[in-house]
Design a protein around this motif. Structure first.
Motif, PDB file in Angstrom:
ATOM      1  N   GLU A   1      12.879  -0.606   4.883  1.00 19.81           N
ATOM      2  CA  GLU A   1      13.492  -1.861   5.286  1.00 19.81           C
ATOM      3  C   GLU A   1      12.493  -2.985   5.101  1.00 19.81           C
ATOM      4  OE1 GLU A   1      14.905  -1.496   9.200  1.00 19.81           O
ATOM      5  OE2 GLU A   1      16.272   0.164   8.776  1.00 19.81           O
ATOM      6  N   PRO A   2      12.990  -4.105   4.747  1.00 23.43           N
ATOM      7  CA  PRO A   2      12.083  -5.253   4.592  1.00 23.43           C
ATOM      8  C   PRO A   2      11.442  -5.602   5.919  1.00 23.43           C
ATOM      9  CG  PRO A   2      14.233  -5.709   3.621  1.00 23.43           C
ATOM     10  CD  PRO A   2      14.385  -4.433   4.335  1.00 23.43           C
ATOM     11  N   GLY A   3      10.203  -5.970   5.903  1.00 25.73           N
ATOM     12  CA  GLY A   3       9.494  -6.379   7.121  1.00 25.73           C
ATOM     13  C   GLY A   3       8.913  -5.242   7.887  1.00 25.73           C
ATOM     14  N   GLY A   4       8.915  -3.986   7.333  1.00 18.33           N
ATOM     15  CA  GLY A   4       8.341  -2.829   8.030  1.00 18.33           C
ATOM     16  C   GLY A   4       6.819  -2.879   8.057  1.00 18.33           C
ATOM     17  N   LEU A   5       6.272  -1.866   8.658  1.00 18.89           N
ATOM     18  CA  LEU A   5       4.827  -1.808   8.828  1.00 18.89           C
ATOM     19  C   LEU A   5       4.096  -1.782   7.505  1.00 18.89           C
ATOM     20  CD1 LEU A   5       2.353  -1.452  10.662  1.00 18.89           C
ATOM     21  CD2 LEU A   5       2.762   1.018  10.598  1.00 18.89           C
ATOM     22  N   PHE A   6       4.644  -1.116   6.539  1.00 12.07           N
ATOM     23  CA  PHE A   6       3.983  -0.997   5.236  1.00 12.07           C
ATOM     24  C   PHE A   6       4.565  -1.933   4.201  1.00 12.07           C
ATOM     25  CE2 PHE A   6       3.486   3.023   7.407  1.00 12.07           C
ATOM     26  CZ  PHE A   6       2.125   3.253   7.281  1.00 12.07           C
ATOM     27  N   ALA A   7       5.263  -2.937   4.682  1.00 12.68           N
ATOM     28  CA  ALA A   7       5.902  -3.869   3.724  1.00 12.68           C
ATOM     29  C   ALA A   7       4.884  -4.528   2.831  1.00 12.68           C
ATOM     30  CB  ALA A   7       6.723  -4.926   4.489  1.00 12.68           C
ATOM     31  N   TYR A   8       3.718  -4.836   3.447  1.00 14.49           N
ATOM     32  CA  TYR A   8       2.685  -5.513   2.647  1.00 14.49           C
ATOM     33  C   TYR A   8       2.203  -4.623   1.521  1.00 14.49           C
ATOM     34  CZ  TYR A   8      -1.714  -7.654   1.367  1.00 14.49           C
ATOM     35  OH  TYR A   8      -2.752  -8.191   0.650  1.00 14.49           O
ATOM     36  N   PHE A   9       2.014  -3.360   1.851  1.00 20.46           N
ATOM     37  CA  PHE A   9       1.486  -2.460   0.815  1.00 20.46           C
ATOM     38  C   PHE A   9       2.520  -2.104  -0.243  1.00 20.46           C
ATOM     39  CE2 PHE A   9      -1.056  -1.702   4.615  1.00 20.46           C
ATOM     40  CZ  PHE A   9      -2.333  -1.947   4.129  1.00 20.46           C
ATOM     41  N   ASP A  10       3.784  -2.277   0.160  1.00 21.87           N
ATOM     42  CA  ASP A  10       4.837  -1.922  -0.797  1.00 21.87           C
ATOM     43  C   ASP A  10       5.095  -3.020  -1.837  1.00 21.87           C
ATOM     44  OD1 ASP A  10       5.142   0.517   0.400  1.00 21.87           O
ATOM     45  OD2 ASP A  10       6.775  -0.133   1.740  1.00 21.87           O
ATOM     46  N   ALA A  11       4.641  -4.136  -1.446  1.00 19.33           N
ATOM     47  CA  ALA A  11       4.883  -5.245  -2.396  1.00 19.33           C
ATOM     48  C   ALA A  11       4.047  -5.028  -3.642  1.00 19.33           C
ATOM     49  CB  ALA A  11       4.518  -6.578  -1.737  1.00 19.33           C
ATOM     50  N   PRO A  12       4.656  -5.079  -4.778  1.00 18.80           N
ATOM     51  CA  PRO A  12       3.904  -4.839  -6.034  1.00 18.80           C
ATOM     52  C   PRO A  12       2.765  -5.793  -6.240  1.00 18.80           C
ATOM     53  CG  PRO A  12       6.266  -4.740  -6.409  1.00 18.80           C
ATOM     54  CD  PRO A  12       6.114  -5.241  -5.023  1.00 18.80           C
TER      55      PRO A  12
ATOM     56  N   PRO B   1      -8.771  -3.273  -3.631  1.00 19.53           N
ATOM     57  CA  PRO B   1     -10.054  -2.910  -2.986  1.00 19.53           C
ATOM     58  C   PRO B   1      -9.941  -2.819  -1.470  1.00 19.53           C
ATOM     59  CG  PRO B   1     -10.406  -4.531  -4.671  1.00 19.53           C
ATOM     60  CD  PRO B   1      -8.916  -4.464  -4.504  1.00 19.53           C
ATOM     61  N   ALA B   2      -9.157  -3.696  -0.862  1.00 19.59           N
ATOM     62  CA  ALA B   2      -9.008  -3.664   0.590  1.00 19.59           C
ATOM     63  C   ALA B   2      -8.277  -2.415   1.035  1.00 19.59           C
ATOM     64  CB  ALA B   2      -8.258  -4.918   1.059  1.00 19.59           C
ATOM     65  N   VAL B   3      -7.301  -2.037   0.241  1.00 22.25           N
ATOM     66  CA  VAL B   3      -6.553  -0.825   0.586  1.00 22.25           C
ATOM     67  C   VAL B   3      -7.469   0.393   0.525  1.00 22.25           C
ATOM     68  CG1 VAL B   3      -4.682   0.712  -0.098  1.00 22.25           C
ATOM     69  CG2 VAL B   3      -4.370  -1.760  -0.136  1.00 22.25           C
ATOM     70  N   GLN B   4      -8.297   0.477  -0.479  1.00 24.92           N
ATOM     71  CA  GLN B   4      -9.232   1.615  -0.597  1.00 24.92           C
ATOM     72  C   GLN B   4     -10.209   1.656   0.575  1.00 24.92           C
ATOM     73  OE1 GLN B   4     -11.046   1.269  -4.401  1.00 24.92           O
ATOM     74  NE2 GLN B   4      -9.199   1.836  -5.549  1.00 24.92           N
ATOM     75  N   TRP B   5     -10.685   0.489   0.991  1.00 25.64           N
ATOM     76  CA  TRP B   5     -11.639   0.438   2.109  1.00 25.64           C
ATOM     77  C   TRP B   5     -11.007   0.947   3.385  1.00 25.64           C
ATOM     78  CZ3 TRP B   5     -11.390  -2.670   6.547  1.00 25.64           C
ATOM     79  CH2 TRP B   5     -12.529  -2.621   7.354  1.00 25.64           C
ATOM     80  N   ARG B   6      -9.715   0.510   3.593  1.00 28.02           N
ATOM     81  CA  ARG B   6      -9.055   0.965   4.811  1.00 28.02           C
ATOM     82  C   ARG B   6      -8.824   2.483   4.790  1.00 28.02           C
ATOM     83  NH1 ARG B   6      -7.123  -4.208   4.041  1.00 28.02           N
ATOM     84  NH2 ARG B   6      -7.084  -5.545   5.918  1.00 28.02           N
ATOM     85  N   GLN B   7      -8.521   3.021   3.665  1.00 29.66           N
ATOM     86  CA  GLN B   7      -8.341   4.468   3.573  1.00 29.66           C
ATOM     87  C   GLN B   7      -9.662   5.223   3.835  1.00 29.66           C
ATOM     88  OE1 GLN B   7      -6.644   4.930  -0.316  1.00 29.66           O
ATOM     89  NE2 GLN B   7      -4.534   4.585   0.382  1.00 29.66           N
ATOM     90  N   THR B   8     -10.739   4.644   3.351  1.00 28.99           N
ATOM     91  CA  THR B   8     -12.058   5.248   3.599  1.00 28.99           C
ATOM     92  C   THR B   8     -12.387   5.263   5.097  1.00 28.99           C
ATOM     93  OG1 THR B   8     -12.849   4.550   1.435  1.00 28.99           O
ATOM     94  CG2 THR B   8     -14.512   5.122   3.064  1.00 28.99           C
ATOM     95  N   ILE B   9     -12.114   4.099   5.748  1.00 28.19           N
ATOM     96  CA  ILE B   9     -12.365   4.020   7.191  1.00 28.19           C
ATOM     97  C   ILE B   9     -11.532   5.047   7.928  1.00 28.19           C
ATOM     98  CG2 ILE B   9     -12.090   2.548   9.212  1.00 28.19           C
ATOM     99  CD1 ILE B   9     -14.513   1.903   7.515  1.00 28.19           C
ATOM    100  N   ARG B  10     -10.289   5.156   7.476  1.00 29.06           N
ATOM    101  CA  ARG B  10      -9.388   6.100   8.124  1.00 29.06           C
ATOM    102  C   ARG B  10      -9.919   7.526   8.011  1.00 29.06           C
ATOM    103  NH1 ARG B  10      -3.067   6.954   6.409  1.00 29.06           N
ATOM    104  NH2 ARG B  10      -2.467   8.310   8.164  1.00 29.06           N
ATOM    105  N   ARG B  11     -10.405   7.926   6.842  1.00 32.95           N
ATOM    106  CA  ARG B  11     -10.945   9.265   6.656  1.00 32.95           C
ATOM    107  C   ARG B  11     -12.197   9.485   7.512  1.00 32.95           C
ATOM    108  NH1 ARG B  11      -9.497   8.283   1.167  1.00 32.95           N
ATOM    109  NH2 ARG B  11     -11.631   7.668   0.729  1.00 32.95           N
ATOM    110  N   ARG B  12     -13.053   8.478   7.584  1.00 28.59           N
ATOM    111  CA  ARG B  12     -14.298   8.611   8.367  1.00 28.59           C
ATOM    112  C   ARG B  12     -14.005   8.771   9.867  1.00 28.59           C
ATOM    113  NH1 ARG B  12     -18.276   4.141   5.435  1.00 28.59           N
ATOM    114  NH2 ARG B  12     -18.534   5.302   3.472  1.00 28.59           N
ATOM    115  N   ILE B  13     -13.007   8.002  10.310  1.00 33.83           N
ATOM    116  CA  ILE B  13     -12.661   8.117  11.727  1.00 33.83           C
ATOM    117  C   ILE B  13     -12.176   9.527  12.042  1.00 33.83           C
ATOM    118  CG2 ILE B  13     -11.015   7.352  13.477  1.00 33.83           C
ATOM    119  CD1 ILE B  13     -11.225   4.557  12.245  1.00 33.83           C
TER     120      ILE B  13
END
Length: 730
Positions: free
Chosen positions: A17-28, A36-48
């Protein structure tokens, strides 16, 4: 109805649905612009996730370890912690003293210093630690390699127990070595050094008796060990202690031994062994009436106070109770007793000994010789007096093997002469007395060797009659002859006569007795033994003023499958005074290295020297009456004047002269107490004696009617005095 299967179609994800939590990432455009920001957040997530997982595992590990320490290993770790801080230590109980019959101390205990090492607490290499500790010369450092080995193993080690001096303790303390400790322990001491060594035995470092009385009565002498709780600091030093269970002292023993007689026996025996260049010897002194062992000496001996006892077992062996030997001519008394008791011979019977040797066709070529050849015939008395082997064999041939065997058993041969001894220890609180028992007072006592009659051959009867073909200990031999001294009753020897605890003295019951021969036979043997000393082989044992009954023995030693022509055991045994014995004494000298090595030449003089001192120190009055200077007077008469010339000996009426029908009390005034006692005993009276010397008063009075079983009282004195008679005599 089933449909035909075809290629499986991939299901498409439903659009978010439009406006969901991952709407930003879904936008092409966002994926392209912010990669680069998406990769950094995934790295942080793995480290945590990794950190959280690590912290979770760490927490689980800590909890597991805590559970292991607090639950599974709780008891083990608590015990180890207590050991590092608190240490339970046994406190040895003080052993009871050992006293002689007069209360003289023979063995006692004091407090000695001990040095030990708790090897698990040392903070230095074992080699370095041992080198520093052994700078102080302790006995445990004699074998330093053994000490180092124990330190490496972490074993608790005593460096030296009980014998460390005050100076050595101070020197070890000054080293300030971690793990070194000190304590006070009972130290057994023997004030008389080697006196009575074989009887007393000794005590090990663990306070347990080894050999002798110390071992036999260890259960009651040792007492009860206690416990203390020692608290130590980080350096392993005790800074406080708490008594957990008090130790209890042991019971004190009162022996039958007379310390003075023991000293005399050892001194004279040692002098004889040295004089005759002998291998060793034994002296035993019994109190004739009770069987109490007054002295028991062996040579060679050893010092009980030495840190290391004599290494030679020969020195520590109790020859009196453990050595067995063929007694030789002393044993002739037993076959003679059997022959007289069975009435197969009479004292005046004659036996031809002129050939000097004897042999029989069924002896297998064996021959028995006399030490000295005698002409003609000898009576039974003279066969013993002159110790004729040929005559003794002829007498024994009148008896069956089972009869000889039976009489040997009656006299205590082939069996232990000591018996079970028991007593009671007072209970604590409401507990009753506790009974204690020891099977024998002489540990390691030998039973000797007495072959059953079924094994005897004809030649064995001959050998048996002269003291061979059997073996006995010196204690068995002196007990057998003491039966003759006691009128034919064998009294078993006793070594402990009382126990003492908390001021209470408990007399032990006398040992059992058994009849060996009748009083008549015993009296005949006594007469014969008196003649041995008067005119026979035992003349060197004669004592002026006393009648002595004795018998010599010279037994060849069996060496290398044959009887030696040079190696002998010389012995003498006797009792004195012979008609009212006080002492029965045996002297045995093993292998005297002199030309004249018979019992009469070697052992009899030792008997005489010991007996003279014993009689004098025990105030035993002479039995051969001296010239009397005691006078009796009628009431109202004046005292006679003592003549300056010697008076003739008074003529005393013999017992046979007393009218046995009327039984009147004889006049015993001026008679020696022992002779007077014997007179009344033969009349059937029970006698009580007060004082010593000669009779100065008596009850009932002379001439009074008496009956067998009555009691008579005699009072004696050694002083010259006038005795006023209660009756008028012509």
């Amino acid at each position: 109805m089933a449909t035909p299967s075809g290629p499986k179609k991939r299901r498409r994800r439903a659009p978010r649905e439009p406006g969901g939590l991952f709407a930003y990432f879904d936008a092409p455009e966002a994926r392209l612009a912010d990669a680069p920001a998406v990769q950094w957040r995934q790295t942080i997530r793995r480290r945590i996730i990794v950190v959280v997982a690590f912290l979770t595992l760490w927490a689980v590990g800590i909890e597991t370890r805590l559970v292991n320490l607090q639950v599974w290993q709780h008891d083990f770790l608590k015990g180890r912690a207590d050991y590092q801080r608190d240490r339970m230590r046994d406190v040895l109980g003080r052993r009871g003293d050992i006293l002689d019959r007069n209360g003289e101390i023979l063995a006692t205990s004091s407090q000695g210093h001990t040095v030990y090492v708790a090897a698990s607490e040392i903070d230095k290499p074992p080699e370095e630690f041992a080198k520093e500790l052994c700078a102080v010369e302790l006995s445990g450092c004699d074998n330093i390699s053994h000490l180092i080995e124990r330190l490496r193993k972490g074993v608790f080690t005593y460096v030296e127990r009980k014998t460390v001096s005050e100076e050595e303790v101070a020197a070890v303390r000054a080293l300030e070595l971690r793990g070194v400790g000190f304590e006070r322990e009972p130290l057994r001491q023997y004030p008389n050094d080697q006196l009575l060594a074989h009887v007393l035995g000794w005590v090990g470092t663990d306070n347990i008796g080894i050999e002798g009385v110390e071992a036999t009565y260890d259960g009651i002498v040792r007492g009860r060990d206690g416990q203390t709780l020692d608290m130590v600091d980080v350096r392993g030093r005790v800074f406080n202690w708490q008594l957990e269970r008090p130790s209890m002292p042991g019971i004190t023993l009162e022996l039958t031994i007379d310390k003075h007689l023991q000293y005399i026996a050892e001194r004279e025996l040692r002098a004889a062994v040295n004089e005759h260049k002998a291998e060793g010897g034994t002296v035993i002194i019994l109190e004739s009436s009770t069987g109490d062992v007054l002295a028991l000496a062996n040579e060679p001996t050893f010092d009980l106070n030495k840190k290391k006892l004599a290494p030679e077992k020969d020195h520590r062996r109790n020859r009196a109770t453990q050595d067995i030997y063929e007694p030789g001519s002393i044993f002739k008394l037993v076959p003679i007793a059997a022959a007289l008791e069975q009435e197969v011979v009479q004292l005046d019977d004659q036996f031809d000994v002129s050939t000097g040797s004897i042999s029989r066709d069924n002896w297998g070529g064996h021959k028995i010789d006399d030490y000295t050849r005698y002409d003609g015939s000898l009576s039974v008395v003279d066969i013993v007096v002159k110790s004729s082997n040929v005559g003794a064999v002829q007498i024994a041939e009148h008896l069956r093997p089972d009869t000889l065997y039976e009489y040997a058993k009656r006299f205590g041969f082939g069996q232990r002469v000591s018996t079970e001894t028991s007593g009671f220890i007072p209970g604590e609180g409401d507990d009753g007395p506790e009974k204690w028992t020891v099977p024998t007072e002489f540990p390691g006592e030998s039973v000797g060797l007495l072959h059953p009659p079924k094994d005897w051959k004809p030649v064995n009867i001959a050998s048996f009659s002269i003291g061979y073909y059997l073996s006995a200990t010196p204690l068995q031999l002196v007990t057998a002859v003491n039966a003759i001294a006691n009128g034919g009753v064998l009294v078993r020897p006793r070594l402990v006569r009382a126990t003492r605890q908390n001021g209470d003295r408990v007399e032990l019951l006398p040992h059992s007795t058994q009849r060996a021969v009748t009083p008549t036979t015993a009296l005949m043997l006594t007469n014969i033994m008196e003649e041995v000393v008067k005119r026979g082989t035992g003349r060197n044992a004669a004592i002026p003023g006393y009648t002595v009954a004795g018998k010599t023995g010279t037994a060849r030693k069996y060496i290398g499958g044959a009887y030696s022509a040079t190696e002998h055991r010389a012995s003498f045994i006797g009792f004195v005074p012979s008609r009212d014995p006080v002492f029965t004494i045996l002297v045995l000298v093993d292998s005297p290295g002199v030309a004249t090595d018979t019992g009469g030449a070697v052992a009899a003089p030792v008997f005489r020297r010991i007996t003279e001192i014993a009689l004098r120190d025990s105030s035993v009055s002479p039995t051969t009456e001296p010239i009397s200077r005691i006078f009796a007077k009628r009431r109202g008469d004046s005292l006679p004047v003592v003549p300056t010339t010697p008076l003739p000996a008074p003529a005393y009426a013999s017992v046979a002269a007393v009218d046995s029908e009327s039984l009147r009390m004889p006049d015993l005034s001026g008679m020696g107490l022992r002779r007077a006692t014997r007179t009344l005993t033969q009349l059937g009276l029970f006698v009580k004696v007060q004082g010593d010397g000669v009779v100065v008063a008596q009850w009932p009075s002379a001439g009074s009617a008496i009956e067998r079983g009555d009691e008579g009282v005699l009072q004696g004195t050694r002083q010259m005095r006038a005795v006023e008679s209660s009756e008028s005599h012509p």
